[in-house]
Design an enzyme around this catalytic site. Structure first.
Site, PDB file in Angstrom:
ATOM      1  N   ASP A 244     -19.382-114.263 -28.693  1.00  0.00           N
ATOM      2  CA  ASP A 244     -19.428-112.846 -28.339  1.00  0.00           C
ATOM      3  C   ASP A 244     -19.602-111.972 -29.578  1.00  0.00           C
ATOM      4  O   ASP A 244     -19.863-110.774 -29.466  1.00  0.00           O
ATOM      5  CB  ASP A 244     -18.133-112.441 -27.618  1.00  0.00           C
ATOM      6  CG  ASP A 244     -18.285-112.496 -26.095  1.00  0.00           C
ATOM      7  OD1 ASP A 244     -19.429-112.354 -25.622  1.00  0.00           O
ATOM      8  OD2 ASP A 244     -17.270-112.669 -25.402  1.00  0.00           O
TER       9      ASP A 244
ATOM     10  N   GLN B 254     -12.830-113.540 -21.461  1.00  0.00           N
ATOM     11  CA  GLN B 254     -13.369-112.432 -20.674  1.00  0.00           C
ATOM     12  C   GLN B 254     -12.494-111.194 -20.831  1.00  0.00           C
ATOM     13  O   GLN B 254     -11.285-111.231 -20.673  1.00  0.00           O
ATOM     14  CB  GLN B 254     -13.475-112.838 -19.192  1.00  0.00           C
ATOM     15  CG  GLN B 254     -14.113-111.794 -18.311  1.00  0.00           C
ATOM     16  CD  GLN B 254     -15.567-111.489 -18.676  1.00  0.00           C
ATOM     17  OE1 GLN B 254     -16.352-112.396 -18.961  1.00  0.00           O
ATOM     18  NE2 GLN B 254     -15.926-110.222 -18.712  1.00  0.00           N
TER      19      GLN B 254
ATOM     20  N   LYS C  19     -21.866-116.248 -15.366  1.00  0.00           N
ATOM     21  CA  LYS C  19     -22.019-116.972 -16.630  1.00  0.00           C
ATOM     22  C   LYS C  19     -21.963-118.482 -16.389  1.00  0.00           C
ATOM     23  O   LYS C  19     -22.762-119.240 -16.949  1.00  0.00           O
ATOM     24  CB  LYS C  19     -20.919-116.547 -17.619  1.00  0.00           C
ATOM     25  CG  LYS C  19     -21.149-115.149 -18.188  1.00  0.00           C
ATOM     26  CD  LYS C  19     -19.932-114.574 -18.889  1.00  0.00           C
ATOM     27  CE  LYS C  19     -20.177-113.119 -19.281  1.00  0.00           C
ATOM     28  NZ  LYS C  19     -19.006-112.436 -19.844  1.00  0.00           N
TER      29      LYS C  19
END
Ligand code: NAP
Length: 316
Positions: free
Chosen positions: A129, A103, A59
């Protein structure tokens, strides 16, 4: 033992991901010119899970390649959930951060409710997200918002390769908040007839094999075998398990598989939920690796740019 690929069309996430990624630089340039700064992504990585390290590295790399400002805050395996919340709150207040990503999974020591506590703390405007209750609610009601990257990427892929969704029968195996449920909702909003299956579903192969579009998001290598699949169906394999056991790799892929060389070299091979034999019966199939995974990162970038554009439009 079967070969790994035979008849099914291979739905290549690297190619589709690259196509989507190619549409991002003009948006980044326009935003940067207008806002006087690039879009910004704040990432929190707690603990030392091998998979998470790789995902976060990829990422960060993708952000650097595209000119998105990315800042990584790392915490040890022993960190408490309050430390994650502190960083999230700082990112919430930081003007140059448009998107926040914590994460998953968080270290097990943080307790079972840790992820929910953290996701609810992220400002919905920065929730790239799409995991906060606000954005989940917007998705349920099909209102504008940010939807989770993995299922959004799958819809994007189906569209780009021309697989119809409207009126099709879709079965999603898995009901997690981050993949299964949003996947089912996105398919529903595109007018598929959707069934969601899980660990208590009775006669799963019989239900799954009614699907024109079958999505497996379980986390069990090779679980979806031929008897789950209607001939010609589109099969989307979300599962990503790091298999380290040589015998398990041979059982799935056969003793001649190039996977064994990968295992030797890396100490693991990434395996999906769909058994290789499904390639002989499916109409189209996403490989693992190289299917859904590359799309997830691209959609995260797309969501970060979208969050930046929306915040800037609101004068933030
Ligand atoms: P999760 O939260 O563990 O959920 C797994 C789901 O599978 C649950 O709903 C569970 O049912 C269901 N399940 C487990 N065993 C089953 C069985 N025997 N029969 C039927 N259903 C079963 O996992 P997740 O976060 O959704 O992730 C799923 C997989 O996708 C994992 O391998 C993960 O690594 C991968 N993933 C990949 C990407 C990517 O970018 N490629 C992104 C996200 C996740 P219950 O609810 O009844 O327990």
């Amino acid at each position: 033992m079967t070969a790994e690929a035979t008849v099914a069309q291979r739905l290549d996430g690297k190619i589709v991901g690259a196509e989507i990624r190619a549409s991002l630089p003009p948006r980044i340039q326009a935003f940067t010119a207008s806002a006087g700064r690039p879009p910004g992504l704040g990432i929190v990585l707690a603990g030392h899970d091998g998979g998470s390290e790789t995902y976060v590295r990829n990422k960060m790399k993708a952000c650097a390649e595209l000119g998105v400002y990315a800042v990584l805050e790392r915490l040890s395996d022993e960190a408490g959930v309050d430390e994650v919340l502190e960083i999230v709150e700082r990112f919430n207040q930081t003007e140059t951060i448009d998107g926040i990503l914590v994460q998953s999974p968080l270290p097990s020591g943080m307790g079972s409710g840790a992820e929910q506590r953290v996701f609810v703390a992220i400002h919905p405007d920065k929730d790239v997200d799409g995991f906060t209750p606000i954005n989940a609610g917007r998705l349920v009601q099909n209102r504008p918002g940010i939807a989770p990257g993995t299922p959004s990427g799958i819809i994007e892929m189906l569209d780009r390769v021309g697989i119809p969704i409207e009126g099709q029968r879709a079965v999603v195996i898995g009901r997690s908040d981050i993949v299964g449920k949003p996947m089912a909702l996105l398919l529903l909003h595109r007018h598929a007839t959707v069934t969601v299956c899980h660990s208590r579903t009775i006669d799963l192969p019989a239900v799954a094999s009614t699907a024109d579009i079958l999505v497996a998001a379980i986390g069990r290598p090779g679980f979806v075998t031929r008897d789950f699949v209607k001939p010609g169906a589109t099969v989307i394999d979300v599962g990503t398990t790091w298999l380290r056991d040589r015998d398990a790799v041979i059982a799935l892929f056969g003793p001649e598989s190039p996977r064994l060389e990968v295992l030797e070299r890396r100490g693991h091979t990434v395996v999906g939920d769909v058994h290789p034999e499904v390639a002989e019966i499916a109409g189209a199939l996403t490989p693992v690796p190289g299917g859904v995974g590359p799309l997830t990162i691209t959609m995260l970038l797309s969501n970060t740019i979208r969050a930046a554009e929306l915040r800037h439009a609101q004068g933030k």
